[in-house]
Design an enzyme around this catalytic site. Structure first.
Site, short mmCIF file in Angstrom:
data_model
loop_
_atom_site.label_atom_id
_atom_site.label_comp_id
_atom_site.label_asym_id
_atom_site.label_seq_id
_atom_site.Cartn_x
_atom_site.Cartn_y
_atom_site.Cartn_z
N GLU A 34 33.43 43.15 34.76
CA GLU A 34 32.22 44.07 33.85
C GLU A 34 32.46 45.53 34.64
OE1 GLU A 34 31.00 41.04 34.60
OE2 GLU A 34 30.26 40.72 33.08
N HIS B 106 19.13 35.98 34.99
CA HIS B 106 19.93 36.40 33.75
C HIS B 106 18.15 36.85 32.85
CE1 HIS B 106 23.60 33.70 33.44
NE2 HIS B 106 23.49 34.82 32.82
#
Lengths: 342, 327
Positions: B60, B129
């Site tokens: 990322e 998450h």
């Protein structure tokens, strides 16, 4: 200190960009001129810092001049350069005018980043100088992105990315190099290995000491280069540009150099993490002396000419100082400008 | 008017903008061959090829930086994060590179980039998450932040984001991708910085954004049955925020509930409350109540997760509290 020269004589200093545009390889004198310009300019930076005219962090390049000058001399005008926070030398070598760099360091409106960036954030869009960046390793993925854009458009430029050896222990370095090798992007990653990440020696930070070998993880061409020899740096970068332009292959160069000053203006050159003796040993290979030796062998050296050159460049540095000192502080209205483009 | 899913509305926006401008490309994990982790990019690789629909390694920080670098030299990247939870690894590039480049270069390098992906909790994905990051992102000068909750808003805001010359954060939601709504066949844009009044009433204002708009509208429906009619103001943009719309609604209803998915401290709701106290101090008939996630990491167990999340009953209770109907 040499007295200030007139504006017309100062403006005759040839810009590196103009000689590149003409496609002419720089002479030894040109390379010496650029290294000496950086040296004289930064000596004045240290003085200005001591006087409080320059604030914040100020990382000098003295000792490493051959790296920026040699590497950038191998580029074309339409190539890109991106650097870390130790960016004065590369900015000068690329051709940002000394005046606007000094004005930036002084925090003035005529600075190359309008006084909003400072020492660590020199930018010049007109000559594809994509900045000084302040987070160690953070700009390495940006260089990969510039390489991606070059390939996207089918161009044959290269992006030359400077960073220190401490950045190779950072995730951004590995992520960026992996993608550049995977996608075959025209980027030259140039490690300026000056042996110390701030005060931490390379051997105390990296599991391997020959850090060019990091490139092996990505099957990327790599070289170890003598960073005190401007001609060796230039040659290595020229080879890398050929790989980049022809095959879109990235290169990792480990350019071994040494900084003669502290990490920044706030620490001593030696005494804590490195000895005075070590510093003195490295200073024997001052990049300006190394090139001088070559020029003497070639019969290109004249004491008279060199004294004149030195006086000229001292005057350029003085002119930059005077220009910066006379430049206004940014208007308060500028505070809220340049946050967004509307 | 055609009815499409939120997923397809985003897909239409991507396709139209990539057809319109060949500087626009999509980059992220699984956007190409896999057709998108949530199928938002379905068909785009086949139409635009692998130079414009780029599968990345799981990296990322790296690919966010690649996007910023490409934007510096004239491309217009759309960077997809599989979720904003993973984008924490990229925050240095979003904040230190994308958001600040224009300013620290003295106006020379703007970064026309979109960072997009699902934000907040889905179902039973537990602590790492299930996080809503909008208050982190909206905190940063130099970024624009939008949070569409319906297919119509998603398409119109994403298209505006791609055309914007600044970095724009687009916050989507896993639980939204399958939701359906009317989306015009003809092209339209939704301006960044404007809120939308999704339900009109006079008794209280519910001010919210993102997927909580669905919670607010359900709460409004149930309250209507009890004779309580509320304004539901969908902020849509969190930076810049439409303070005028907030002010207009609260001046009308004199009461406000601020609903968001994230945590309480330093949340978006805190900023909304500040705007209200500044602009509507004399208009308020009751203290403002905030509805948000309980101040804990998201648990896995179904019952605990339900207890942690803001929902319709909590929102209804908040409205009744500001109307002094909870005694």
């Amino acid at each position: 200190m040499a007295k200030k020269k007139s504006e017309s004589s100062v403006s005759t200093v040839p810009s590196p960009a103009s000689s590149r545009a003409a496609g002419v390889a720089p002479s030894h004198t040109d390379l010496l001129r650029q290294m000496l310009l950086i040296r004289r300019f930064e000596e004045r930076c240290a003085e200005a810092y001591a006087l409080g005219k320059i604030g914040g962090f100020c990382h000098l390049y003295i000792g490493q001049e051959a790296v920026g000058v040699g590497a950038i001399s191998a580029l074309r005008a339409d190539d890109y350069v991106i650097s870390s926070y130790r960016d004065h030398g590369q900015a000068l070598a690329r051709g940002i005018p000394p005046r606007t760099i000094m004005a930036e360091l002084f925090g003035r409106v005529d600075g190359c980043s309008k006084g909003k960036g400072g020492s660590m954030h020199l930018f010049d869009r007109n000559i594809n100088f994509l900045g000084g960046h302040g987070i160690v390793g953070g700009h390495i993925p940006l260089a990969t992105g510039v390489g991606f854009a070059i390939k996207y458009r089918g161009g044959d430029q290269v992006c030359l990315c400077f960073f220190g050896e401490a950045a190779v222990n950072n995730g951004a370095f590995h992520e960026a190099l992996n993608m550049a090798a995977l996608w075959k992007l025209p980027v030259i990653y140039l490690i300026e290995n000056n042996r110390y990440g701030m005060g931490t020696a390379l051997e105390r930070a990296s599991a391997i000491n020959d850090i060019a070998e990091r490139a092996c993880s990505y099957d990327m061409p790599n070289e170890v280069v003598d960073g005190q020899d401007v001609l060796a740096v230039r040659d290595a970068v020229l080879r890398a540009t050929q790989r980049a332009r022809g095959e879109h292959t990235p290169t990792l160069l480990e350019v071994r150099t040494y900084r003669f000053m502290g990490h920044s203006m706030s620490d001593a050159a030696s005494g804590t993490y490195r000895t005075k003796e070590e510093l003195e040993e490295y200073m024997k290979r001052d990049p300006i002396i190394v090139l001088r030796t070559t020029m003497e062998k070639n019969g290109e050296w004249s004491d008279t000419a060199m004294t004149a050159l030195d006086e000229e460049l001292k005057a350029v540095a003085q002119d930059a100082w005077d220009f910066a000192d006379a430049s206004a502080e940014p208007a308060v209205e500028a505070l809220t400008e340049d946050v967004y483009v509307w | 008017m055609p009815v499409v899913t939120y997923r397809d509305a985003l897909n239409q926006a991507l396709q139209e903008e990539m057809q319109r401008d060949d500087r626009v490309f999509l980059m992220g994990e699984e956007v190409g061959v896999y057709q998108g982790a949530y199928k938002v990019s379905k068909g785009l690789l086949q139409e635009f090829g692998e130079m414009r629909v780029v599968d990345t390694p799981i990296t990322e920080l790296g690919f966010a930086g690649v996007g910023v670098g490409a934007a510096m030299v004239g491309l217009r990247p759309i960077i997809e994060f599989m979720t904003w939870n993973f984008a924490l690894l990229a925050m240095d590039q979003v904040v230190n590179s994308a958001a600040k480049m224009l300013y620290m270069s003295g106006g020379q390098f703007n970064i026309p980039i979109v960072f997009r992906g699902p934000n907040g909790a889905a179902l039973q994905l537990s602590a790492q998450h299930s996080q809503a990051w909008e208050s982190w992102l909206a905190h940063i000068p130099g970024l624009k932040v939008v949070a569409p909750g319906t297919p119509y808003d998603a398409k119109g805001l994403l298209k505006s984001a791609v055309r914007d010359d600044n970095p724009v954060i687009v916050l989507e939601g896993e639980m939204l991708y399958n939701t359906k709504g009317e989306v015009p066949a003809e092209e339209y844009l939704i301006p960044i910085g404007k809120a939308a009044l999704k339900r009109e009433g006079e008794h209280c204002s519910i001010i919210t954004h993102g997927k909580m708009i669905l919670v607010a509208l359900q709460a409004a429906d149930q309250l209507t049955k009890e004779g309580i009619r509320v304004d539901v103001l969908d902020l849509l943009s969190l930076r810049p925020m439409d303070v005028e719309a907030i002010t207009a609604s609260v001046r009308k209803t004199n009461r406000a509930v601020v609903l968001e998915e994230g945590w309480e401290i330093g949340g978006i709701g805190a900023q909304v409350v500040d705007y209200i106290q500044r602009e509507c101090f004399d208009d308020l008939d009751a203290p403002i109540v905030r509805v948000h996630q309980v101040d804990v990491p998201m648990p896995y167990a179904k019952n605990l997760e339900r207890a942690a999340k803001p929902d319709v009953p909590k929102t209804i209770a908040a409205v009744k509290k500001v109307m002094y109907l909870d005694q």
